[in-house]
Write an enzyme that holds these catalytic residues in place. Structure first.
Site, PDB file in Angstrom:
ATOM      1  N   SER A 125       0.846  -1.194   0.000  1.00 57.05           N
ATOM      2  CA  SER A 125       0.000   0.000   0.000  1.00 57.05           C
ATOM      3  C   SER A 125       0.881   1.244   0.000  1.00 57.05           C
ATOM      4  O   SER A 125       2.073   1.159  -0.326  1.00 57.05           O
ATOM      5  CB  SER A 125      -0.922  -0.023   1.224  1.00 57.05           C
ATOM      6  OG  SER A 125      -1.898   0.984   1.125  1.00 57.05           O
ATOM      7  N   ASN A 126       0.320   2.381   0.334  1.00 57.23           N
ATOM      8  CA  ASN A 126       1.113   3.617   0.400  1.00 57.23           C
ATOM      9  C   ASN A 126       0.624   4.482   1.555  1.00 57.23           C
ATOM     10  O   ASN A 126      -0.286   4.090   2.285  1.00 57.23           O
ATOM     11  CB  ASN A 126       1.053   4.358  -0.933  1.00 57.23           C
ATOM     12  CG  ASN A 126      -0.373   4.660  -1.329  1.00 57.23           C
ATOM     13  OD1 ASN A 126      -1.069   5.386  -0.628  1.00 57.23           O
ATOM     14  ND2 ASN A 126      -0.823   4.082  -2.440  1.00 57.23           N
ATOM     15  N   ARG A 127       1.223   5.641   1.703  1.00 56.20           N
ATOM     16  CA  ARG A 127       0.968   6.456   2.907  1.00 56.20           C
ATOM     17  C   ARG A 127      -0.261   7.364   2.801  1.00 56.20           C
ATOM     18  O   ARG A 127      -0.496   8.186   3.676  1.00 56.20           O
ATOM     19  CB  ARG A 127       2.193   7.331   3.197  1.00 56.20           C
ATOM     20  CG  ARG A 127       3.444   6.548   3.490  1.00 56.20           C
ATOM     21  CD  ARG A 127       4.586   7.499   3.810  1.00 56.20           C
ATOM     22  NE  ARG A 127       5.882   6.888   3.581  1.00 56.20           N
ATOM     23  CZ  ARG A 127       6.480   6.072   4.445  1.00 56.20           C
ATOM     24  NH1 ARG A 127       5.889   5.772   5.573  1.00 56.20           N
ATOM     25  NH2 ARG A 127       7.655   5.558   4.153  1.00 56.20           N
TER      26      ARG A 127
END
Ligand code: FMN
Length: 414
Positions: A214-216
């Protein structure tokens, strides 16, 4: 009064109600009740003098929110910035002669006047005072100054005053005050005929039942755009990746996890929208294989995870495009303008919002963002660091201005 009349524009709106030290302060209670009945949230802010006339408790109970009376309140030291930030309209009723003077001069010596300087939404004031005070040259001049700055000043009415005088100075009647709020909100509904499809948040690409890529992204930017578009009258469909943010009432929300699910949901709703705003941080890659069982370490010192590209959502939507305005985001860590311009052109977007996610105070998870808006026609607008909610409004205004969807309407209240 017919409260249903106001449901259209007041419902779901956030209003700051300032109350100052006039004998008419008790009338603010019924203004508050009507606004609440029509579905608005109301944050009440009182001057010290106002609390001599009506207790904060009365407003607290009827608004369901803490009443702010003190700039230096240890519980909410930033209330003077946070509350105006989310406001759709600021209403001061009743407004004393003293308040008008401080507002005209731009003083910030209590919580209400300080808010007045930080607020960016329309301001309405409803003065109430003795007839001789209302016609005093100093008051006349302050009213003129406020009007010249775009503040909507509701002329007080002629009638019997607390002093026994019959003159102009009575607080406008409650229906007139509420109608003014409604009218200002109506004129801000410049997105009323739009159906806005917004994507927000990250995506999660499964590795195995317990792990994902995923990402932030927190979703804050996309959620702020959805809220701003809703507040400006648009019908909003929000396609959200996993996010802990709470959903706004009145926004159709589709929850997704993966890039493929996001592509699916966006394709499903794209034909009904007039404007697409892609604020989601969609994973570019996903594991080629998602394991059915949890991957065990079993003495391994390394592991190769093979990735494949996720669907190019903008390309899929471009192929389905009829007359939709398409707005994208470019979260960059370097060469912001050139990378964003490349994406704008490659994806055939009308507008792109480039933001530097490495900047201190902005980017992923933060409440603020620093962005540059670039249009397909070559315009460039550097917006600097601001709250995501305010940036959302700037983006919506830019979409109207740069893409000429339709001219923004002017606020006008008699
Ligand atoms: C009984 C009473 C009634 C008052 N009514 C008003 C009024 O209707 N309008 C007004 O401008 N001032 C009125 N004042 C004077 C204000 O309360 C005073 O100017 C005060 O400093 C206003 O403070 P504020 O503007 O911070 O609320 C009244 C004062 C008293 C004692």
């Amino acid at each position: 009064m017919d409260e249903a009349r106001f449901v259209t524009h007041l419902s779901g709106k956030r209003i700051v109600l300032g109350v100052t030290g006039s004998i008419a302060a008790y009338k603010a209670v019924s203004v508050l009740r009507t606004l609440r009945c029509a579905g608005a949230s109301v944050s009440v802010v009182m001057t010290k003098a106002a609390t001599k006339f009506v207790t904060p408790l009365t407003f607290e109970v009827l608004s369901g929110e803490r009443v702010v009376t003190d700039l230096f309140d240890a519980h909410e030291p930033m209330a003077h910035l946070m509350i105006p930030e989310r406001a759709d309209v600021m209403l001061v009723a009743p407004a004393t002669a003293n308040f008008l003077a401080r507002a005209a001069l731009g003083l910030a010596d209590d919580v209400l006047t300080t808010m007045l300087l930080s607020v960016r939404c329309p301001i309405i004031v409803a003065p109430a005072m003795d007839g001789d005070m209302w016609t005093h040259p100093s008051v006349v001049q302050h009213v003129q100054t406020l009007r010249s700055r775009g503040v909507v000043v509701l002329d007080p009415e002629v009638g019997p005053l607390a002093s026994g005088q019959i003159a102009q100075g009575r607080l406008s009647e409650e229906p007139k005050i509420v109608a003014a709020v409604d009218s200002v909100l109506a004129s801000r509904c410049d997105w009323q005929n739009e159906v806005v499809l917004v994507s927000a948040g990250p995506t999660q690409e499964s590795i195995d039942p317990v792990r994902f890529l995923s990402n932030r992204s927190s979703g804050k930017m996309g959620y702020a755009i959805a809220a701003a578009a809703k507040a400006r009258g648009a019908e909003v469909i929000l396609v959200s990746g996993p996010s802990s943010l709470s959903l706004e009432p009145g926004i159709t929300t589709v929850r997704v996890n993966t890039a493929a699910e996001m592509a699916d949901a966006l394709c499903r709703h794209f034909s009904t929208c007039t404007v697409l705003i892609m604020a989601a941080a969609v994973s570019d890659f996903r594991p080629k294989q998602s394991f059915v069982q949890k991957v065990k370490k079993q003495g391994k010192t390394d592991m190769v995870l093979e990735l494949e590209a996720t669907p190019d959502i903008l390309a899929m939507l471009s192929a389905r495009r009829t007359s939709q305005i398409m707005v994208g985001f470019a979260a960059e860590t370097e060469h912001m303008v050139s990378h964003a311009t490349d994406k704008l052109n490659a994806k055939g977007l009308d507008l792109i919002v480039a933001n530097d996610v490495t900047q201190t105070g902005g980017g992923f998870g933060s409440d603020d963002n620093a962005a540059i808006i670039l249009s397909a026609r070559g315009e460039q607008r550097d917006l600097g660091l601001m709250s995501k909610r305010r940036l959302a409004d700037e983006i919506l205004t830019a979409v109207h201005e740069l893409c000429r969807v339709r001219p923004c309407q002017k606020v006008s209240v008699e």
